[in-house]
Design an enzyme around this catalytic site. Structure first.
Site, short mmCIF file in Angstrom:
data_model
loop_
_atom_site.label_atom_id
_atom_site.label_comp_id
_atom_site.label_asym_id
_atom_site.label_seq_id
_atom_site.Cartn_x
_atom_site.Cartn_y
_atom_site.Cartn_z
CG ASP A 1 -1.81 1.18 1.32
OD1 ASP A 1 -2.34 1.59 0.28
OD2 ASP A 1 -1.96 1.73 2.43
CB THR B 1 -1.98 6.37 2.11
OG1 THR B 1 -2.06 7.04 0.85
CG2 THR B 1 -2.25 7.35 3.23
NE ARG C 1 -7.80 8.69 -8.68
CZ ARG C 1 -7.93 9.65 -7.77
NH1 ARG C 1 -8.12 9.32 -6.50
NH2 ARG C 1 -7.85 10.91 -8.10
CE LYS D 1 -5.23 -0.81 -2.06
NZ LYS D 1 -4.87 -0.22 -0.74
CG ASN E 1 -7.36 0.67 2.72
OD1 ASN E 1 -6.61 0.41 3.67
ND2 ASN E 1 -7.13 1.64 1.88
CG ASP E 2 -3.73 -1.70 3.04
OD1 ASP E 2 -4.01 -1.37 1.88
OD2 ASP E 2 -3.23 -0.91 3.87
#
Length: 1136
Positions: free
Chosen positions: A396, A398, A764, A770, A794-795
């Site tokens: 990732d 951020t 995006r 992912k 979100n990972d």
């Protein structure tokens, strides 16, 4: 409050069909009796106990045994043990039963300990004290005793013990703030609201909750729509609110946290797959040996006089036995005799190596981070060796490559810049400038932290920061780090946000005047919309809509001529690595606002398709806006991020960055991290819009052209690196092409491009995308080992999908850490985790696996050869004690110590020379070529053991008194040479000597000698036959036996010694070598050199031989003393 009634209807859908099961529940708040006017059948709900443990005291033994015997190796040895019990076999059932019992016991203890830890954690949660209202009084209870319908009191910084509906809050506006870091990893403060008018009219609440989508929780009460903002989930923490009251609606294993929990899928390492493959080979060898011996037995017995010699007449029962049944019984007997070629103890040794080895990661001081006062964490010890085989790293951006610590840099208003606290506007733009700053102060969900805390800090995603200026000593609570940065940016230019009170937002302008705005609606941020808006009303009655979001989301909704003045600045800021947001506004007329207000309220009241209706209203309201300006916020790189990425690429790993940020920002970060070099040729496959109907065809054409281009240029150009960039929209078309398109072809082309690039940037990206990327690469040709690393919720999807998942520890958010296999405080620690720990773990366990197969082949081959000299009578060569103890005691501890402590190359060299990681890539040490080498070595040494001792026995008189050795002496000498050879082989392979290595290696040899003297020197009453009575001592009384033992050990190890000594040194680090790699042609640049341990070992052997020879000569020749009298031959079957 106590007499309200809540009706809850659960809609549970079957995953395998379309059938719907409705479970309705009626809850009386406070357990008040049912009104006489209503018919009510009380329902039984589960209590609030949480159970994450796997076993109980009563089911541990049967359940654990069932699970262990599902493993093929354990089940195989169970069958062998039963065969030994039922069938008359040449070896005792103890020889198979005891090792199996040892393996089962150790594994059960390990699993029992891990489950005890889960019980302990469950007890802490279930015994946690909570406060419940009963008859208007506060009563202390244990959490597990909460029932559905109880009114629970929760104070600040406490976690919610169950799923609650918020009834009352200590805040005047009826809100409370909650963090859900333990649920989704997000540490931002979320706002929740009490049920409207709950204290006035407590009526029936009807709600619907769908298990397939547990987020929506919709209730209807007095025509008031309740959403997730009214539901407080178990595990969340109350913040910035002194006290709340809520009614429990779901408890225990029915809470959302329990229902949403999914156990992680079992990940298998490449080593396990290699073990299974090697196991099949050795199982084939075992069956072949049994078939050969069974066949030759009946061929030999077919000769006259061989089947029934005069000294071994058959009984009538043996004569009446069916021949085929007898052949099958003999086959089973040979299988039992040779079954030790299958190393059952290897599994428990591997388990212990992984479990104990994981502590070295936890104990590594270099992984300790003083900022969070924590080190590394190992959640899954089964994948230690996979850390040394990683080919693809998915990271990732951020929070992983960057710090997720936002700092406002500059802004652009109507095409003009504002930066460094200097306003470059003339008076004609004063109005637009102030409108922009008001938008920054109003368009957000930031809350001002209440006074009363000793230290007021900004809290967002685990980042706390103090405001230095006295007039700005206020703490902010936000759902995003960008929002705090923008609010602080507005403060720099004179506009200060003072807080939200009772739907009234207050800001202080440059003239220090207080401006009040009534907050009418909040159009929340959504990752699909990539923007958020607020509708406010001024004191003069004007209704304004302020919107901020990504440029790709804002530009289509404003006038084109306004975009041209801003786009250049946005693209420049993105190129410099800044995160950009565009700001727009719209003035609503009374009619427009009335329509928007009605539509938004109806959409929020909808019980069906609520999200879709809200999305449609948001899009309708946010059209036709005016663009004011854009902001630039910097997210700084993590410490040593560039050095870490450079080292991973130097180790041969291909790094993919998967991020939701825009392409320009992510590209700049990749350049800063040195993933893209200045000479890297970038290939882009991105889009700006999806409105073109033929776009999919264009994408596929671009993909084909890129492949053709790269094929023409040839990827293997020595001095040219390629980088590839793709966005989420293009990836969606590649993953979900039109029905008439060949999906597999385009995926193959996409992979062909990516796999031949040094780095890939996917921007995006949605979380699901992912995981799709990771899965696609993981399942590609060759099944490369993948690693995913991230820090946020979100990972989690890609962390779970990869072979190895790494979580970055934050200050609060831990969802990624909990779902990962390993957790580290900082990205920089990934370098040592892979290049040092991963490298060493793989070499250690690969050597362990090969060594186990090798030493068992050496062990059982003489037993197989012995059958050719005993008439295939299934006579064992070794005593039952030796068969039992060989893998458990005599040879187990040295290899375990080696697999834990060996450092064939120092950690410093591994870290400074990342290319060494490539030498073990693609499972180099567990491929068929090294396996063949170990097998040939085992066959050679097994032949040397057997025929070397047979050569010794060609002399009929090996003792001074003229007596000869028997069959048990023969087996004892073979076994002694075997134990010393395989142990010294491991000593020769050892490069990193510690006191533990010395203790277990020399201690194991000493224990074998002591055990042999002890076992054969005492008459054991529980043994019917004592075969080794004084056999070992009798053997050592012969100098010939001493000479043969030492010579056979030297000859067995001679080929490898010559290979090591004669090989010329090559490479820069010739002293740090892969001598643990037994087969030289592995494309290793490192060299082999002799080590002092070689000369030390053989010097000791030489001195031992000389001293024993001299001692024997002195005692027997000079003084006429024999070491043992002739009468002490014991159980050896010697012939006169």
């Amino acid at each position: 409050l106590i007499c309200s009634i809540i009706f809850l209807f659960l809609h549970l859908y079957s995953c395998g069909g379309d059938e719907e099961r409705v479970d309705s529940r009626t809850i009386y708040v406070g357990h008040r009796p049912c009104p006489d006017t209503e018919a009510f059948i009380p329902s039984k709900f589960c209590d609030n106990r949480i159970v994450s443990s796997k076993y109980t005291v009563w089911n541990f033994l049967p359940k654990n045994l069932f699970e262990q015997f599902r493993r093929i190796a354990n089940f195989y040895f169970l069958i062998i043990f039963l065969v030994q019990v039922i069938v008359d076999t040449p070896t005792s059932p103890v020889t198979s039963g005891l090792p199996l019992f040892f393996v089962i016991t150790v594994t059960a203890i390990k699993q029992g300990y891990e489950d005890w830890l889960r019980h302990k954690a469950d007890k802490e949660v279930n015994k946690y004290p909570v406060t419940v209202l009963e008859d208007g009084r506060s009563v202390k209870k244990e959490s597990e005793k909460i029932k559905v319908g109880d009114v629970v009191e929760v104070v600040e910084d406490e976690t919610f013990p169950c799923d609650l509906i918020l009834l009352q809050s200590s805040r005047e506006d009826g809100t409370c703030f909650v963090t859900t870091a333990s649920l989704d990893g997000e540490s931002n403060h979320k706002t929740h609201y009490t049920v409207p008018d709950i204290e006035k009219d407590l009526q029936t609440l009807t709600s619907h909750k769908h298990s397939l989508n547990p987020n929506p929780f919709r209730c209807l009460m007095m025509k008031q729509s309740l959403g997730p903002e009214n539901l407080l989930l178990k595990g969340a923490t109350l913040k910035n609110t002194k006290k709340i009251y809520g009614v429990s609606v779901y408890t225990g294993m029915e809470t959302k946290m329990a229902l949403n929990y999914q156990g992680k899928s079992q990940k298998r390492s490449a080593v396990e797959k290699s073990i299974n493959a090697f196991l099949l080979v050795y199982l084939s060898i075992l069956i072949s040996k049994a078939v050969v011996c069974t066949t030759l037995k009946y061929v030999w017995q077919s000769k006259e006089g061989q089947d029934e010699p005069w000294y071994n007449q058959k009984t009538q029962k043996e004569k009446d036995t069916n021949m085929y049944l007898k052949m099958f019984t003999d086959f089973l007997s040979f299988m039992v005799l040779f079954n030790f070629i299958i190393p059952v103890s290897m599994y428990v040794t591997v388990e212990m190596q992984k479990f104990l080895g994981s502590f070295f990661i936890t104990w590594d001081k270099d992984f300790f981070d003083p900022e969070i006062q924590e080190g590394a964490l190992v959640n899954t010890s089964d994948l230690n060796e996979e850390l040394g085989q990683v080919e693809y790293v998915f990271t990732d951006k951020t929070g992983t490559l960057t710090q997720n610590n936002m700092e406002f840099i500059e802004c652009c208003i109507d095409g003009f810049h504002m930066y460094h606290f200097v306003c470059l506007f003339i008076s004609i733009y004063q109005e637009k400038e102030e409108l922009f700053l008001r938008a920054l102060c109003l368009c957000h969900t930031v809350q001002v932290k209440e006074a009363g805390s000793e230290v007021l800090v900004d809290q967002v995603d685990g980042i706390d920061g103090l405001l230095s200026q006295p007039e700005e000593e206020r703490g902010f609570i936000a759902s995003s780090p960008d929002e705090i940065a923008l609010v602080k940016g507005a403060m720099k230019y004179g506009f200060t946000f003072l807080g939200l009170e009772s739907k009234s937002m207050k800001i202080k302008n440059r003239q220090n005047d207080i401006e009040e705005y009534k907050l009418l609606h909040v159009l929340n941020f959504d990752p699909v919309r990539r923007r958020m808006s607020v509708i406010v009303q001024t004191k003069s009655g004007e209704t304004l809509l302020f919107c901020k979001g990504a440029d790709s989301s804002i530009f289509p909704r404003v006038r084109p001529e306004e975009v041209d003045r801003i786009r250049m600045h946005v693209e420049r800021n993105a190129t410099e690595g800044y995160r950009t947001l565009c700001v727009a506004y719209k003035q609503l007329s009374a009619e427009e606002y009335a329509m928007a207000d009605t539509g938004l309220r109806e959409a929020r009241l909808a019980l069906q398709d609520r999200e879709e209706k809200l999305m449609a209203m948001y899009n309708q309201v946010e059209m036709g806006m005016s663009l004011i300006g854009a902001t630039a916020v910097e997210d700084r790189l993590q410490e040593e991020a560039a050095e870490t990425m450079e080292a991973l690429q130097g180790a041969g790993m291909k790094v993919w960055v998967l991020t939701g940020d825009k392409m320009e920002t992510a590209k700049s970060t990749c350049y800063a991290c040195r993933l893209f070099q200045r000479g890297t040729e970038l290939l882009e496959l991105t889009v700006r819009t999806l409105e073109d109907e033929k776009y999919s065809c264009v994408v596929y054409l671009m993909t084909s052209n890129l492949v053709s281009f790269l094929s023409y240029r040839s990827w293997s150009t020595a001095n040219q690196d390629y980088g590839f960039i793709i966005d989420g929209a293009t990836l969606s078309l590649l993953m979900n092409p039109p029905h008439d398109a060949d999906a597999s072809q385009y995926k193959s082309l996409f992979l062909q491009i990516c796999q031949n690039c040094t780095a890939v940037l996917c921007c995006r990206m949605a979380p699901l995308q992912k995981a799709q990327i990771v899965k696609m690469v993981k399942n590609s040709q060759g099944s490369p080992i993948t690693l995913s690393i991230g820090d946020g919720a979100n990972d989690v999807s890609m962390i779970l999908e990869a072979h190895v998942g790494i979580g970055i520890k934050g200050k609060e958010g831990r969802q990624a850490v909990r779902n990962s296999d390993y957790a580290i405080p900082k990205l920089k620690h990934l370098k040592k985790l892979l290049l040092a720990h991963g490298h060493l773990y793989y070499v250690r366990i690969a050597h362990l696996v090969q060594y186990f197969f090798y030493k068992n082949l050496c062990f059982i081959l003489p037993q197989f050869l012995y059958q050719f000299f005993c008439g295939y009578s299934q006579q064992p060569l070794y005593d039952a004690a030796y068969l039992t103890m060989y893998n458990i005691c005599f040879t187990s501890m040295p290899i375990l110590a080696y697999s834990l402590l060996e450092q064939h190359i120092s950690i410093e060299i591994l870290l400074h020379n990342a290319a060494l990681y490539r030498e073990i890539a693609n499972n180099a040490m567990l491929r068929w070529r090294p396996f063949l080498y170990w097998t040939v070595l085992g066959i050679f040494q097994g032949l040397m053991f057997f025929f070397g001792v047979r050569f010794l026995f060609s002399n009929p008189a090996l003792q001074d008194n003229g007596q000869v050795f028997g069959n048990w002496s023969y087996g004892t000498i073979v076994f002694t040479v075997l134990v010393f050879t395989v142990t010294l082989k491991l000593a020769l392979d050892t490069r990193h000597w510690t006191w533990i290595n010395h203790f277990v290696i020399w201690g194991s040899l000493a224990f074998y000698v002591f055990f042999s003297f002890f076992w054969g020197g005492i008459i054991w009453p529980f043994l019917k036959q004592q075969r080794l009575y004084f056999v070992f001592a009798n053997v050592l009384s012969s100098v010939s036996a001493w000479l043969v033992i030492i010579i056979l050990i030297l000859l067995s190890l001679l080929p490898e010694i010559l290979l090591v000594v004669l090989r010329k040194p090559r490479g820069h680090h010739s002293q740090q070598v892969y001598c643990s790699l037994p087969f030289p042609p592995l494309s290793l640049n490192s060299s082999f050199l002799p080590y002092p341990s070689y000369f030390l070992i053989f010097s000791l052997i030489y001195l031992l031989f000389c001293s024993s020879f001299i001692l024997h000569h002195v005692l027997t020749r000079s003084y006429g003393v024999n070491l043992l009298p002739a009468s002490s031959l014991g159980g050896d079957a010697a012939l006169p």
